[in-house]
Design an enzyme around this catalytic site. Structure first.
Site, PDB file in Angstrom:
ATOM      1  N   HIS A 132     -31.013 -42.012   9.233  1.00  0.00           N
ATOM      2  CA  HIS A 132     -29.968 -41.941   8.209  1.00  0.00           C
ATOM      3  C   HIS A 132     -28.591 -41.759   8.842  1.00  0.00           C
ATOM      4  O   HIS A 132     -28.463 -41.200   9.933  1.00  0.00           O
ATOM      5  CB  HIS A 132     -30.269 -40.869   7.146  1.00  0.00           C
ATOM      6  CG  HIS A 132     -30.085 -39.451   7.563  1.00  0.00           C
ATOM      7  ND1 HIS A 132     -30.956 -38.445   7.179  1.00  0.00           N
ATOM      8  CD2 HIS A 132     -29.130 -38.830   8.299  1.00  0.00           C
ATOM      9  CE1 HIS A 132     -30.541 -37.296   7.653  1.00  0.00           C
ATOM     10  NE2 HIS A 132     -29.432 -37.496   8.349  1.00  0.00           N
ATOM     11  N   ASP A 137     -19.879 -36.353   3.519  1.00  0.00           N
ATOM     12  CA  ASP A 137     -20.841 -35.953   2.497  1.00  0.00           C
ATOM     13  C   ASP A 137     -20.754 -34.468   2.159  1.00  0.00           C
ATOM     14  O   ASP A 137     -20.064 -33.694   2.839  1.00  0.00           O
ATOM     15  CB  ASP A 137     -22.270 -36.326   2.934  1.00  0.00           C
ATOM     16  CG  ASP A 137     -22.555 -36.029   4.406  1.00  0.00           C
ATOM     17  OD1 ASP A 137     -21.819 -35.230   5.007  1.00  0.00           O
ATOM     18  OD2 ASP A 137     -23.518 -36.594   4.955  1.00  0.00           O
TER      19      ASP A 137
HETATM   20  C1  F6R Z   1     -23.502 -35.007   8.474  1.00  0.00           C
HETATM   21  C2  F6R Z   1     -24.343 -36.134   8.159  1.00  0.00           C
HETATM   22  C3  F6R Z   1     -25.709 -36.340   8.745  1.00  0.00           C
HETATM   23  C4  F6R Z   1     -25.821 -35.916  10.200  1.00  0.00           C
HETATM   24  C5  F6R Z   1     -27.230 -36.187  10.725  1.00  0.00           C
HETATM   25  C6  F6R Z   1     -27.406 -35.652  12.136  1.00  0.00           C
HETATM   26  O1  F6R Z   1     -22.291 -35.065   7.770  1.00  0.00           O
HETATM   27  O2  F6R Z   1     -23.938 -36.921   7.378  1.00  0.00           O
HETATM   28  O3  F6R Z   1     -26.051 -37.697   8.628  1.00  0.00           O
HETATM   29  O4  F6R Z   1     -24.892 -36.618  10.971  1.00  0.00           O
HETATM   30  O5  F6R Z   1     -28.175 -35.590   9.890  1.00  0.00           O
HETATM   31  O6  F6R Z   1     -27.312 -34.260  12.113  1.00  0.00           O
HETATM   32  P1  F6R Z   1     -27.225 -33.408  13.455  1.00  0.00           P
HETATM   33  O7  F6R Z   1     -25.933 -33.779  14.116  1.00  0.00           O
HETATM   34  O8  F6R Z   1     -27.237 -31.976  12.991  1.00  0.00           O
HETATM   35  O9  F6R Z   1     -28.411 -33.788  14.274  1.00  0.00           O
END
Ligand code: F6R
Length: 241
Positions: free
Chosen positions: A136, A67
């Protein structure tokens, strides 16, 4: 589904990296699906460390990211392209032209189509995923249909608030993102979901043990034939084994 519970983030990263290393060792031209966020940083550090030791080469590897924020150029220090360059691509020998991240400044609808075509031409051997507190995956927020392709999303207030720590203030967090859809994520041959910390425990429980529902986007992963989940103790606290 295989679930591995690590003692801490360091061990989690080492275990998760092991799966990436196996894929690249078996196929030096592998296609890696990559994610941004804090969860995979430990994996990227280990990829860079092993590369520096001469143990793994990414010369023929391709990568496809999940993304990008709409409107942020690659040079913006909060763009996901910038994140990937800084945390991984500039530290290993992957060829620049083999790294794909959605282009935040492109015409949104055309970029979605281009990305879906790209996903078809580059089947991923493994896809790294993090999970949001609301379940998500990528930027597929609750309610996203399971058959969604790459699309533009309006970001949830909770997601914008969670990401505000990376910007001067919440008003600077973009309102829209371009994201690989659930269908695109599920097309990867193998999925490696990593989650750390108590704030992820509810989302992990809903994703792995709850009903498969669009209310928790990550619950669709239960349908994937080759899902590996690596958690730390805190993130695993609300699942039964
Ligand atoms: C990142 C993405 C998001 C993250 C999610 C968790 O490319 O698509 O879905 O994987 O928000 O974020 P963190 O790892 O920062 O807790």
């Amino acid at each position: 589904m295989k679930i591995i519970v690590a003692q801490d983030y360091q061990e989690l990263s080492r275990i998760a990296y092991g799966f990436i290393k196996d894929v690249v060792s078996a196929n030096p031209s592998a296609v890696l699906g990559l994610a941004t966020g804090s969860s995979p940083i430990g994996i990227y550090d280990l990829m860079a460390e092993d590369y520096a030791k001469g143990e793994v080469s990414y010369r023929n590897v391709s990568s496809v990211n999940l993304d990008e924020y709409v409107g942020l150029p690659a040079t913006h220090n909060q763009s996901y392209r910038y994140f990937m360059q800084h945390n991984l691509f500039d530290r290993i020998d992957i060829a620049a032209q083999n790294t794909f991240v959605p282009v935040g400044t492109a015409k949104p609808q055309q970029e979605c189509q281009r990305y879906d075509d790209l996903l078809e031409s580059l089947p991923r051997d493994i896809q790294i995923l993090g999970i949001g507190n609301n379940g998500h995956i990528a930027f597929n927020e609750p309610g996203t249909p399971h058959d969604s392709g790459t699309h533009i999303v309006k970001l949830d207030d909770s997601t914008r608030a969670a990401n505000a720590r990376f910007f001067a203030n919440i008003n600077e967090v973009p309102t829209h993102a371009i994201t690989m859809g659930i269908k695109g994520i599920m097309a990867a041959k193998k999925i490696l979901l990593v989650a750390t910390g108590a704030s992820k425990a509810d989302a992990i429980a809903a994703a792995l043990r709850g009903k498969i529902t669009t209310d928790c986007p990550a619950s669709v992963l239960q349908n994937h034939k080759n899902l590996i989940v690596v958690l730390d103790k805190a993130a695993s606290a609300k699942i039964s084994f």
